[in-house]
Write a protein that holds these residues in place. Sequence first.
Motif, PDB file in Angstrom:
ATOM      1  N   ARG A  52     -27.314 -23.550  -4.157  1.00 26.81           N
ATOM      2  CA  ARG A  52     -26.385 -22.762  -4.889  1.00 26.81           C
ATOM      3  C   ARG A  52     -24.715 -21.903  -4.065  1.00 26.81           C
ATOM      4  O   ARG A  52     -24.848 -21.094  -3.800  1.00 26.81           O
ATOM      5  CB  ARG A  52     -26.864 -21.575  -5.554  1.00 26.81           C
ATOM      6  N   THR A  53     -25.388 -23.198  -3.098  1.00 25.44           N
ATOM      7  CA  THR A  53     -23.808 -22.186  -2.172  1.00 25.44           C
ATOM      8  C   THR A  53     -22.151 -22.321  -2.165  1.00 25.44           C
ATOM      9  O   THR A  53     -21.815 -21.365  -1.376  1.00 25.44           O
ATOM     10  CB  THR A  53     -23.771 -23.585  -0.046  1.00 25.44           C
ATOM     11  N   SER A  54     -22.103 -23.292  -2.978  1.00 24.41           N
ATOM     12  CA  SER A  54     -20.507 -22.354  -3.287  1.00 24.41           C
ATOM     13  C   SER A  54     -20.534 -22.234  -4.593  1.00 24.41           C
ATOM     14  O   SER A  54     -19.421 -21.911  -4.891  1.00 24.41           O
ATOM     15  CB  SER A  54     -20.427 -24.555  -3.354  1.00 24.41           C
ATOM     16  N   THR A  55     -21.185 -21.130  -5.224  1.00 20.98           N
ATOM     17  CA  THR A  55     -21.529 -20.242  -6.374  1.00 20.98           C
ATOM     18  C   THR A  55     -19.970 -20.006  -5.981  1.00 20.98           C
ATOM     19  O   THR A  55     -19.689 -19.366  -6.421  1.00 20.98           O
ATOM     20  CB  THR A  55     -22.283 -20.574  -6.533  1.00 20.98           C
ATOM     21  N   ALA A  56     -20.631 -18.989  -5.031  1.00 22.42           N
ATOM     22  CA  ALA A  56     -20.275 -17.598  -4.912  1.00 22.42           C
ATOM     23  C   ALA A  56     -18.858 -17.804  -3.761  1.00 22.42           C
ATOM     24  O   ALA A  56     -17.873 -16.888  -4.295  1.00 22.42           O
ATOM     25  CB  ALA A  56     -21.188 -15.996  -3.732  1.00 22.42           C
ATOM     26  N   PRO A  57     -18.299 -18.685  -3.394  1.00 20.93           N
ATOM     27  CA  PRO A  57     -17.145 -18.935  -2.755  1.00 20.93           C
ATOM     28  C   PRO A  57     -16.075 -19.202  -3.352  1.00 20.93           C
ATOM     29  O   PRO A  57     -15.143 -19.643  -3.877  1.00 20.93           O
ATOM     30  CB  PRO A  57     -17.349 -19.613  -1.441  1.00 20.93           C
ATOM     31  N   TRP A 133     -21.718 -11.214   0.261  1.00 23.64           N
ATOM     32  CA  TRP A 133     -21.137 -10.104   0.971  1.00 23.64           C
ATOM     33  C   TRP A 133     -19.397 -11.034   1.330  1.00 23.64           C
ATOM     34  O   TRP A 133     -18.421 -10.260   1.123  1.00 23.64           O
ATOM     35  CB  TRP A 133     -21.520  -9.753   1.733  1.00 23.64           C
ATOM     36  N   ALA A 134     -19.396 -11.731   1.799  1.00 23.14           N
ATOM     37  CA  ALA A 134     -17.530 -12.391   2.497  1.00 23.14           C
ATOM     38  C   ALA A 134     -17.441 -12.794   1.141  1.00 23.14           C
ATOM     39  O   ALA A 134     -15.593 -12.819   0.829  1.00 23.14           O
ATOM     40  CB  ALA A 134     -18.262 -13.781   3.104  1.00 23.14           C
TER      41      ALA A 134
END
Length: 155
Positions: A52-57, A133-134
């Motif tokens: 799920r690394t691309s969800t927040a960015p 947070w980023a």
Amino acid sequence: MTTPQHGPYPSQGPQHGPYSPPNQPAHPGQPGPPYYGYVPYPVPGPDDFDHRTSTAPLVATVLLTVLGPAALFLGGLSVMATDSCGSDCPTALTTWLYLIYSTIVFGGVLSLAALVTAWSLPRKVRYWNLRRWAAFATVAPSVLVIALVLTIPSP
């Protein structure tokens, strides 16, 4: 006589669930790990790959493409609030305008740096919180500028 159900390999002990650890110690006479019940999936370690690394960015990028131009447009229009007072504007209004413009300038740099950071962090579970947070820091200056423009003091 029925035999107890074992795992997929005969050398394993009884299996309590599809991913549960055995309730018996690995070696007789030595204590084993505590058994806390059924585990529906293996808990990922900090160095495991995070899917799920691309969800927040991605959410931050979409919000920034909408809120960024809106913040620039509303910040640019906030000068019109000083048209009615001319050069005799109250200090609260000029302070508010300085705060809006400094947030646009420094917040734009912060947003860009935070967005690059959110996208370029390694795809590991341990960086999930930092990535979140980023992504939040990417959108925060635009939201702050819009909030400042909407609450600008009257001249």
